[in-house]
Design an enzyme around this catalytic site. Structure first.
Site, PDB file in Angstrom:
ATOM      1  N   HIS A   1       0.860  -1.181   0.000  1.00 26.49           N
ATOM      2  CA  HIS A   1       0.000   0.000   0.000  1.00 26.49           C
ATOM      3  C   HIS A   1       0.898   1.233   0.000  1.00 26.49           C
ATOM      4  O   HIS A   1       2.012   1.215   0.521  1.00 26.49           O
ATOM      5  CB  HIS A   1      -0.871  -0.027   1.259  1.00 26.49           C
ATOM      6  CG  HIS A   1      -1.969   0.976   1.307  1.00 26.49           C
ATOM      7  ND1 HIS A   1      -1.751   2.295   1.621  1.00 26.49           N
ATOM      8  CD2 HIS A   1      -3.308   0.854   1.102  1.00 26.49           C
ATOM      9  CE1 HIS A   1      -2.907   2.943   1.624  1.00 26.49           C
ATOM     10  NE2 HIS A   1      -3.866   2.096   1.304  1.00 26.49           N
TER      11      HIS A   1
ATOM     12  N   ASP B   1       2.598  -4.493   8.161  1.00 20.70           N
ATOM     13  CA  ASP B   1       1.344  -3.775   7.925  1.00 20.70           C
ATOM     14  C   ASP B   1       0.214  -4.794   8.049  1.00 20.70           C
ATOM     15  O   ASP B   1       0.028  -5.640   7.172  1.00 20.70           O
ATOM     16  CB  ASP B   1       1.372  -3.142   6.534  1.00 20.70           C
ATOM     17  CG  ASP B   1       0.041  -2.501   6.140  1.00 20.70           C
ATOM     18  OD1 ASP B   1      -0.934  -2.604   6.908  1.00 20.70           O
ATOM     19  OD2 ASP B   1      -0.027  -1.909   5.048  1.00 20.70           O
TER      20      ASP B   1
ATOM     21  N   GLN C   1      -5.029  -5.408   6.771  1.00 20.75           N
ATOM     22  CA  GLN C   1      -5.957  -6.358   6.160  1.00 20.75           C
ATOM     23  C   GLN C   1      -5.936  -7.726   6.829  1.00 20.75           C
ATOM     24  O   GLN C   1      -6.656  -8.626   6.394  1.00 20.75           O
ATOM     25  CB  GLN C   1      -5.633  -6.514   4.671  1.00 20.75           C
ATOM     26  CG  GLN C   1      -5.740  -5.241   3.859  1.00 20.75           C
ATOM     27  CD  GLN C   1      -7.164  -4.699   3.760  1.00 20.75           C
ATOM     28  OE1 GLN C   1      -8.127  -5.411   4.012  1.00 20.75           O
ATOM     29  NE2 GLN C   1      -7.287  -3.428   3.401  1.00 20.75           N
TER      30      GLN C   1
ATOM     31  N   LYS D   1     -10.953  -0.537   9.917  1.00 29.82           N
ATOM     32  CA  LYS D   1     -11.113  -1.767   9.147  1.00 29.82           C
ATOM     33  C   LYS D   1     -11.525  -2.944  10.030  1.00 29.82           C
ATOM     34  O   LYS D   1     -11.789  -4.033   9.528  1.00 29.82           O
ATOM     35  CB  LYS D   1      -9.817  -2.099   8.403  1.00 29.82           C
ATOM     36  CG  LYS D   1      -9.402  -1.053   7.365  1.00 29.82           C
ATOM     37  CD  LYS D   1      -8.163  -1.475   6.617  1.00 29.82           C
ATOM     38  CE  LYS D   1      -7.585  -0.345   5.785  1.00 29.82           C
ATOM     39  NZ  LYS D   1      -8.457   0.058   4.673  1.00 29.82           N
TER      40      LYS D   1
ATOM     41  N   CYS E   1      -4.724   2.258  -3.854  1.00 27.53           N
ATOM     42  CA  CYS E   1      -3.476   2.729  -3.240  1.00 27.53           C
ATOM     43  C   CYS E   1      -2.328   1.751  -3.474  1.00 27.53           C
ATOM     44  O   CYS E   1      -1.433   1.612  -2.641  1.00 27.53           O
ATOM     45  CB  CYS E   1      -3.657   3.000  -1.751  1.00 27.53           C
ATOM     46  SG  CYS E   1      -4.712   4.420  -1.392  1.00 27.53           S
TER      47      CYS E   1
END
Length: 420
Positions: A128, A205, A208, A231, A374
């Site tokens: 991202h 990261d 997700q 999220k 992104c």
């Protein structure tokens, strides 16, 4: 009888989400854009409202009862987040506005003060933008060198190529756990283990992955991990940075001002203890408390249950998408049981614009995303300017997938009839 045998999670828990009962163009909304942001359950919305209606006060600074109650709720949420990801200490959890700010905190506090000319930073081509641009800035300012892990033939993280990039010059590896475009679940434990053999630090990261998978940062052994609350059923404007305690202690403050200090003089200051050293200014108090409520909500369902149910949805989604002519999905295919990737599908249909597809699907009450998500560099590698993306969560159902695919086929037929 287990929860999944009694009723699917989607059927059982979608009633908790007010927006999912909305009608769009006289059709029940199908929300397939959870990779961008999740919907919020009543349990979280009520906690956010209750803070502002019942205990609205600034934290840490007041001696009155409201401030003490707000502080207890705010710090209690930190305990919940620490427990949720199995952190060793609550002081390893730093509140931020989002994962982007958390990554920038590490980039500016650790990266600019540690990296030197010739040091190497490894990222992947699927990152991202929020996990690319901060390291580009750091490299420009320090003289460090960026290296990129490429994709395999199945459009996954190329672990073998990654091994060839590692060296004594590697100081940082910063990679996504689950790609928001490819849907691949990266082998972060192996990535971290290999990096640590060269004494490199690793940032994960987890935007997700945290909403969908059980996370144990101690078992993972990452040095930092970043996530956004919005999220994972929490409000926008709140996220967090996890960092190993000794590492956070060694890092200078990112922002200066109130809250992050212990003593201030006209010509100097001393920092507050962790985690407040990195939390300058009045924080997003209500949002942090609501993040704690979101953790409670997800924990009550069970992350193992969520993951297992989403695997079922993934398998069914890809089975139905395979019925659509001229449709190409990106990233690895799931196995028969839906295992091996996340519950999202970025795709294109030959000869059609992804934005046009999503616009017409919206008129059918189906909310999906289109664009580059992104991940512009990744889309260039894939040879497209953008893609459509359907991304699911535990509040979705097979019936919604059926309706989505019917609407998608009708939309494709419409464009075909216009051309003909």
């Amino acid at each position: 009888m287990t929860l999944l045998q009694e009723k699917t999670l989607g059927d059982r828990f979608r009633v908790d989400f007010p927006i999912l009962s909305r009608d769009v163009h006289e059709k029940r909304l199908i929300y397939f854009d959870s990779a961008a942001t999740s919907q919020k359950p009543h349990a979280v919305l009520n906690v956010l409202r209750d803070y502002y209606e019942q205990i609205n006060a600034n934290v840490h600074r007041g001696a009155h009862a409201l401030s003490a109650e707000a502080t207890d709720a705010y710090e209690g949420a930190r305990d919940k987040v620490a427990g949720f990801i199995k952190a060793r200490s609550r002081n390893e959890i730093v509140y931020t506005r989002n994962a982007t700010e958390a990554t920038n905190l590490v980039a500016y506090s650790w990266g600019l003060n540690t990296l030197k000319p010739g040091d190497e930073i490894i990222v992947s081509v699927m990152e991202h933008h929020s996990n690319l641009i901060p390291w580009q800035i750091v490299a420009q300012k320090t003289g460090a060198i960026l290296k990129h892990v490429q994709l395999t033939e199945t459009e996954e993280f190329d672990l073998e190529q990654y091994k060839t990039l590692l060296s004594e010059r590697t100081k940082l590896v910063s990679v996504v756990h689950v790609s928001n475009t490819l849907g691949c679940i990266n082998p972060v434990e192996e990535i971290i283990k290999l990096a640590h053999q060269y004494e490199a630090k690793v940032l994960i990261d987890a935007c997700q992955s945290i909403p969908h998978l059980p996370i144990n940062v101690q078992a993972m052994d990452c040095d930092w991990l970043v996530a956004s609350g919005h999220k994972m059923c929490a409000p926008t404007g709140i996220g967090f940075l996890y960092g190993k305690l000794d590492l956070l202690k060694s890092m200078p403050p990112f922002l200066g001002g109130g809250e992050m200090i212990q003593d201030v003089f006209l010509d100097r200051f001393t920092c507050a203890e962790l985690p407040h050293k990195f939390e300058a200014g009045t924080p997003a108090i209500g949002e942090a408390i609501a993040l704690g409520a979101a953790v409670d909500y997800l924990s009550g369902i069970g992350m193992d249950n969520i993951h297992a149910y989403e695997e079922e949805l993934t398998g069914y989604l890809f089975k139905k998408l395979a019925e659509v002519p001229n449709l190409r999905t990106y990233g690895p295919k799931p196995d028969r049981e839906g295992k091996g990737r996340a519950a999202l599908a970025a795709f294109n249909v030959a000869g059609l614009n992804a934005s046009d597809l999503s616009t017409l699907l919206d008129h059918e009450g189906v909310a999906i995303r289109s664009g580059h998500h992104c991940t512009q560099p990744l889309h260039r590698i894939l040879g497209v300017t953008g893609s459509a993306r359907s991304s699911l969560y535990f509040y979705n159902t097979r019936d919604e997938i059926d309706r989505f695919v019917i609407a998608l086929k009708d939309t494709i037929d419409f464009f075909k009839s216009v051309r003909d």
